[in-house]
Design a protein around this motif. Structure first.
Motif: not given
Length: 541
Positions: A319-339
């Protein structure tokens, strides 16, 4: 008392003489049973009951006026009665008192059992627990039985120990069959109890060692090998309940070591092997599916906690890799799948793990929402279609309805025709309608007519409206041509009137067509709605 003594001459001398006879008779009975092999054990109750018949018979023998034959018979009767009482009377002062005859039969039965020194015999006869009361009541009768009983107990103990030593380590039914005989024998002979416990513990330790070695020989992470050996461990735990804790501890240690190896393997990147989070979640499912001795949901918590921490670290990095690249929606998708994958496990592990999952999801949800508000929303239009691939699309929109439920009426006019000839005209008239609803009407208008033509018209006029009445067919002819000019013949056909349920009156009326008058219409003009009402019924000529 075998030869009667001379009777006393005085009555006062009869009592001492009878007492002496009673003593002699009791000694004869007591020692006689001892010489016969029935022991010389004395019990107050037996002695007192045996002296009563002896004293009565001795008093008869002491009578001076009786003959010798009578005295002999009385002496024999007294001895027999005393012997019967000595044999059949139970002594007092014992919990399970036995008469001498019953004690003799019991002694003989126990001596037969002493010859069978096996574990099955010990369980069947309950360890010959009745020998101890017999030895306490009749020690002289059971002289030597104590040593025999001890030898029998030692022989049974040796048999049980030898069976434990020769028993295979996977023969759980055989081990279970030896538990009851060992307990029974140890209850009646505590001296051999320690030997039996040592043999049972040695066999259990060897059996547990075999099962633990079998599990340790399995390759770490080989869940199928764990399940194959699970039946033997479960059977051993059921046969020997004390071994369950040892086996469960061995299972937990093996699973923990396997999970550590799998986590280290998951951290190594692999081409085409799926993501690390998917591998760790699949490993968690496999750990839960193991056939363990512990059926609860809290089994293998340490191993599952290690998988959770590894999956949480992997999800955080991704999720941090997506966040650094500006892909905030994909980072949020990783967090949802992990939860979704690890919330249940985190609740079992404890409050810190559950909070970590919730905070991880909430953080990326916040940044995804901010990014969605800050950036414009882009919509991609479909590419334009070429005329060659464009298909015609036909859409028909309904006409607007009037207030009150009335609907419009559509008429289609034919193409203009030449005025040289006369032609028939067909009209479709609606049935009478109610005031609640109106339906569209389709009519075909005639072409322009020439002056001076005659018109033949055929109409079906509706009858007067009556409640519940139907329509009748009526044929009328048009009147002769008027002097004003010639008219074209006209033929109209009206349908049968409909029922009063769905019919409704038309909202507007149009005047009937006048013969001889042309209705001007442009050839290129569109069809317009036309509202007409059939003429009223005309009288017959």
């Amino acid at each position: 008392m075998s030869s009667p003594a001379p009777p006393p001459t005085s009555r006062w001398q009869q009592v001492p003489f009878a007492v002496a006879l009673v003593g002699v008779g009791f000694v004869i009975v007591w020692q006689g049973f001892g010489l016969a092999g029935f022991g010389t054990d004395l019990h107050p109750a037996r002695v007192g009951i045996a002296l009563v018949p002896l004293f009565l018979c001795a008093m008869l023998v002491a009578q001076p006026d009786l003959g010798g034959a009578v005295r002999l018979i009385a002496a024999v009767v007294g001895l027999c009665a005393a012997g019967y009482a000595w044999w059949d009377v139970r002594p007092s002062g014992f919990k399970s008192a036995m008469a001498l005859g019953e004690a003799v039969r019991t002694r003989d039965w126990y001596k037969q059992r002493f010859a069978i020194a096996t574990a099955e015999e010990a369980e069947k006869s309950e360890g010959l627990r009745g020998v101890r009361p017999l030895l306490e009541q009749y020690p002289s009768l059971c002289k030597g039985m104590t040593a025999e009983y001890d030898r029998w107990g030692d022989a049974v103990a040796d048999d049980i120990v030898s069976r434990y030593n020769a028993l295979p380590r996977d023969d759980f039914k055989g081990a279970e069959a030896l538990i009851n005989p060992a307990k029974t024998l140890a209850a009646v002979r505590p001296v051999v109890g320690s030997r039996l416990d040592a043999a049972r513990l040695a066999w259990r330790a060897d059996a547990v060692r075999v099962r633990v070695n079998e599990l340790s020989a399995a390759r770490p992470g080989d869940w199928e090998a764990f399940n194959r050996s699970a039946f033997a461990r479960r059977t051993l735990a059921e046969a020997v309940p004390d071994a369950r804790d040892v086996l469960l501890r061995a299972e937990t240690e093996w699973v923990n070591s396997s999970v550590e190896l799998l986590v280290a393997r998951a951290l190594v990147p692999k081409a085409g092997g799926g993501t690390t989070r998917e591998f760790l979640k699949r490993s968690d499912w496999e750990v839960l599916a193991l056939k363990s001795l512990d059926p609860t949901t809290g089994r293998f918590l340490k191993a599952r906690g290690r998988l959770f921490r590894a999956a949480h670290d992997s999800a955080t990095r991704e999720a941090f890799a997506h966040f650094e690249a500006g892909r905030y929606d994909r980072a949020f998708g990783v967090a949802v799948a992990h939860a979704v994958d690890w919330t249940g496990t985190a609740e079992l592990l404890g409050e810190p793990e559950r909070k970590a999952v919730l905070e991880f999801r909430a953080t990326h949800e916040f940044f995804a929402a901010l990014a969605a508000k800050a950036e414009p929303r882009l919509e991609v239009a479909p590419p334009p279609r070429s005329r060659a691939s464009t298909e015609p699309r036909l859409e028909v929109a309904p006409l607007p309805r009037r207030p009150g439920g009335a609907e419009s009426r559509f008429e289609i006019a034919p193409q203009p025709r030449p005025r040289a000839g006369a032609e028939l005209r067909f009209e479709v008239a609606p049935r009478p309608r109610s005031s609640r609803s109106a339906e569209p009407r389709l009519e075909v208008a005639p072409p322009p007519r020439r002056p001076g033509g005659a018109e033949l018209r055929l109409e079906i006029a509706p009858p007067p409206r009556r409640p519940g009445a139907g329509a009748e067919l009526r044929l009328e002819s048009a009147p002769p041509p008027r002097p004003s000019g010639a008219a074209e013949p006209r033929l109209e056909v009206a349908p049968l009137p409909r029922s009063n349920v769905s019919a409704a009156p038309r909202p507007e009326t149009a005047p009937p067509p006048r013969p001889g008058v042309e209705q001007p219409r442009r050839p290129d003009a569109d069809a317009e709605p036309r509202y007409e009402v059939a003429p009223p019924p005309r009288p017959k000529p």
